[in-house]
Design a protein around this motif. Structure first.
Motif, mmCIF file in Angstrom:
data_model
loop_
_atom_site.group_PDB
_atom_site.id
_atom_site.type_symbol
_atom_site.label_atom_id
_atom_site.label_comp_id
_atom_site.label_asym_id
_atom_site.label_seq_id
_atom_site.Cartn_x
_atom_site.Cartn_y
_atom_site.Cartn_z
ATOM 1 N N GLY A 67 87.896 83.509 41.521
ATOM 2 C CA GLY A 67 88.124 84.945 41.644
ATOM 3 C C GLY A 67 87.095 85.649 42.496
ATOM 4 N N VAL A 68 86.528 84.910 43.458
ATOM 5 C CA VAL A 68 85.526 85.484 44.365
ATOM 6 C C VAL A 68 86.147 85.548 45.753
ATOM 7 N N GLY A 69 86.203 86.749 46.329
ATOM 8 C CA GLY A 69 86.890 86.855 47.603
ATOM 9 C C GLY A 69 86.436 88.001 48.465
ATOM 10 N N ASP A 70 87.270 88.344 49.421
ATOM 11 C CA ASP A 70 86.963 89.396 50.379
ATOM 12 C C ASP A 70 86.759 90.730 49.662
ATOM 13 N N GLY A 71 85.790 91.481 50.133
ATOM 14 C CA GLY A 71 85.517 92.786 49.547
ATOM 15 C C GLY A 71 84.612 92.763 48.336
ATOM 16 N N HIS A 72 84.179 91.586 47.926
ATOM 17 C CA HIS A 72 83.288 91.484 46.771
ATOM 18 C C HIS A 72 81.822 91.510 47.191
ATOM 19 N N GLN A 73 81.006 92.160 46.378
ATOM 20 C CA GLN A 73 79.558 92.017 46.460
ATOM 21 C C GLN A 73 79.168 90.905 45.500
#
Length: 286
Positions: free
Chosen positions: A85-91
């Motif tokens: 669940g780690v992807g684009d737009g994440h810090q």
């Protein structure tokens, strides 16, 4: 401390203030040498920062290589991050259970994949716990998240490139191992490896970049460490260590002082120390 920077290093205060941000992803990247006698995954399952996912450095790697935890191929990194669940737009904020030991390796891995919104938690889990901050033992609910990567080939070096750099003196080669291992006075923890260092390398033990509380020194103090070791910061840098984990702490420190032309030798001493045709230096001189 030079202030929080969500692209390099953030404090426990910063993380506590952002803990409920919907686009924050926290990764427990704990990893230990066998002689440390610790089980990173078991410790994660027992207690972790709320919402943290476990990043397995040994599993999320190129397992086609005989060398330990080499950088993963982009497609494997994408697969594992989507599942976590780690992807684009994440810090992303990465921490480890030793303080500041293996988390920088995962910070570097994200940067290798072209992801720059990633920071290491300064002082890691020990500081977080010492301050009485919340922990949990329940794994988070994971939902797939799309992630795009763009591998940055300039951030990684192979043995041929490092051998050329050592021969030409074109780069500063910075070794994060202990002074004893660098000098060849202590045996290597991996059997079958020669003792010593890459000719021309300079010793920057990763602990020299940390203060007594396990947090990274402020930039002006980091510069003093490099200067004391005779590092020419006008040259591009290549970092190395035993197997490419603590080398990334030097990369993080270089980034903190505003030096961006640095790469990591992924094979590190696990590779260089194995091949008899590669020259080895001993003692404390490069």
């Amino acid at each position: 401390m030079a202030g929080d920077d969500p692209k390099t290093l953030v404090s426990t205060d910063w993380l506590a203030a952002h803990l409920d941000d919907p686009d924050l992803r926290i990764l427990d990247a704990s990893w230990y040498l066998p002689d440390m006698g610790r089980d990173a995954r078991a410790e994660y399952l027992a207690a972790h920062i709320p919402g943290a996912r476990f990043f397995d450095i040994d599993e999320i790697s190129d397992q086609r290589s005989p060398l330990p935890h080499m950088a993963p191929p982009p497609e494997k990194f994408i697969s594992r991050m989507r599942a976590m669940g780690v992807g684009d737009g994440h810090q992303v904020v990465v921490y480890d259970g030793a303080g500041l030991f293996s988390a920088a390796r995962v910070w570097w891995t994200f940067r290798l994949m072209g992801k720059t919104d990633v920071a290491v938690l300064d002082g890691g889990f020990p500081k977080w716990q010492a301050e009485g901050r919340p922990v949990e033992d329940m794994p988070p609910v994971l939902r797939d998240r799309h992630i795009t990567v763009s591998r940055q080939a300039g951030l990684i070096k192979d043995v041929t490139q490092v051998a050329a750099a050592a021969k030409l003196g074109s780069h500063e080669i910075l070794d994060a191992r202990s002074p004893g291992r660098f000098a060849g006075a202590e045996p290597e923890p991996r059997p079958g490896l020669r003792a010593g260092h890459i000719p021309g390398a300079r010793n920057i033990p990763y602990r020299s970049l940390l203060g007594p509380d396990g947090t990274m020194l402020p930039p002006e103090a980091l510069r003093e460490v490099f200067a004391a070791a005779g590092v020419d910061l006008s040259k591009p840098a290549i970092t190395t260590c035993g197997s490419g984990v603590t080398a990334a702490i030097i990369n993080l420190a270089l980034e903190r002082i505003g030096k961006h032309d640095h790469a990591l030798y992924d094979g590190s001493w696990a590779e260089w120390g194995m091949y008899g045709d590669l020259k080895v230096a001993t003692g404390n001189d490069g």
